[in-house]
Write a protein that holds these residues in place. Structure first.
Motif, PDB file in Angstrom:
ATOM      1  N   ASN A 157       0.823  -1.202   0.000  1.00  0.00           N
ATOM      2  CA  ASN A 157       0.000   0.000   0.000  1.00  0.00           C
ATOM      3  C   ASN A 157       0.860   1.256   0.000  1.00  0.00           C
ATOM      4  N   SER A 158       0.282   2.349  -0.486  1.00  0.00           N
ATOM      5  CA  SER A 158       0.913   3.664  -0.391  1.00  0.00           C
ATOM      6  C   SER A 158      -0.086   4.602   0.278  1.00  0.00           C
ATOM      7  N   ILE A 159       0.253   5.863   0.346  1.00  0.00           N
ATOM      8  CA  ILE A 159      -0.650   6.815   0.994  1.00  0.00           C
ATOM      9  C   ILE A 159      -1.988   6.888   0.269  1.00  0.00           C
ATOM     10  N   SER A 160      -1.939   6.852  -1.054  1.00  0.00           N
ATOM     11  CA  SER A 160      -3.157   7.068  -1.845  1.00  0.00           C
ATOM     12  C   SER A 160      -3.713   5.812  -2.487  1.00  0.00           C
ATOM     13  N   ILE A 161      -2.996   4.699  -2.412  1.00  0.00           N
ATOM     14  CA  ILE A 161      -3.463   3.455  -3.019  1.00  0.00           C
ATOM     15  C   ILE A 161      -3.460   2.344  -1.967  1.00  0.00           C
ATOM     16  N   LYS A 162      -4.589   1.670  -1.845  1.00  0.00           N
ATOM     17  CA  LYS A 162      -4.701   0.529  -0.952  1.00  0.00           C
ATOM     18  C   LYS A 162      -5.098  -0.693  -1.780  1.00  0.00           C
TER      19      LYS A 162
END
Length: 301
Positions: free
Chosen positions: A37-42
């Protein structure tokens, strides 16, 4: 502002994810493998018909379903036809079941479809109320859309985008075609008079976002542009924009049928669609002509 995308790692899904993030959305992407995951993508794992990782449906502004076995990825054997159909219908059914089980209703469910919903024609430009054609690929589109609209009990709106040939600089038909012209040939199937309805990938993604945000948009829309382009005129415009020269290599219908089997109908046929209904929603194309679309994509290669 969370959006769930099934098929989010493909050509359209990847670009759509980038554009959604720029607008401040957090994107939930369904994948078969667990990714970081990243800040904007889960990322959420799913196995169609079996399981969806918990949390995928939390606080959604909408669901966008782009899943589907490539229609031109191989000869249409009986087993391949089954995969093509099931990959579209079963994903919609499973998302609907997941929402029902979680007792969740989403503001909008948006599904991809194809302009091959309509019959091949060298004279007619189709609008959304025109009937579906007869044949395998038309049947796929009909069932694809039916299973999307079956989600109406768990979605306030259902939108279906009947998409034409997607023009993009990477991982697309255009990239393969550009590569082939380096060998001084460009394939033309049959007489080359088959219509081509296309759309720049950014305009397509912008319309997905428009459909997500505009509550007046519902039902089926043609997401394709056709200024009477056919295979022959497409090659001519491509030559002018890319400042290249190659010999159109004509492939007779019987040869394409020997090579591709039943799938040759996609190459020897063509569909022209009107995108007027899309424009009537207030949407404006950034790339309204084939020339402007190709010029932009040329600069990005």
């Amino acid at each position: 502002m969370n959006v769930l995308i099934a098929g989010g790692t493909g050509l359209v899904g990847s670009r759509l994810t980038e554009m959604l993030i720029k607008k401040g959305y957090t994107v939930h992407i369904l994948t078969r493998k667990k990714l970081q995951n990243s800040i904007s993508i889960k990322y959420f794992q799913w196995v169609i018909g079996k399981s969806i990782e918990e949390g995928a449906f939390e606080n959604l502004s909408g669901i966008i379903n782009l899943t589907g076995e490539g229609i031109a990825d191989g000869r249409w054997t009986n087993s391949q036809k089954e995969r093509i159909m099931n990959s579209r219908t079963q994903s919609a059914d499973f998302l609907g079941t997941g929402l029902k089980d979680a007792k969740i209703s989403v503001p909008v469910y948006i599904s991809a479809s194809g302009i091959n919903y309509y019959a091949n024609s060298k004279t007619k430009k189709y609008i959304e109320v025109d009937p579906a054609g007869n044949g395998f690929v038309q049947a796929v589109c009909v069932q694809w859309e039916k299973h999307a609209f079956d989600l109406q009990p768990v979605a306030n709106r259902v939108v279906v985008l009947r998409t034409g040939l997607v023009l993009a600089s990477q991982k697309s038909f255009l990239q393969k075609f550009t590569f082939s012209t380096k060998f001084m040939v460009g394939a033309v199937f049959g007489d080359g008079k088959q219509f081509i309805s296309w759309i720049h990938i950014d305009d397509l993604c912008r319309y997905y976002i428009k459909s997500l945000e505009d509550t007046d948009i519902t039902g089926a829309y043609n997401a394709g542009v056709c200024e009477d382009e056919n295979q022959n005129s497409f090659l001519k415009t491509f030559k002018n924009v890319y400042n290249t020269n190659f010999i159109p290599f004509k492939i007779p219908k019987f040869v394409s049928k020997l090579i591709f089997g039943e799938m040759a109908i996609l190459l020897n046929g063509g569909v022209a669609v009107s995108h007027q209904k899309m424009l009537e929603t207030g949407f404006e194309l950034n790339y309204p002509s084939l020339k402007t679309a190709l010029e932009d994509l040329k600069n990005k290669t």
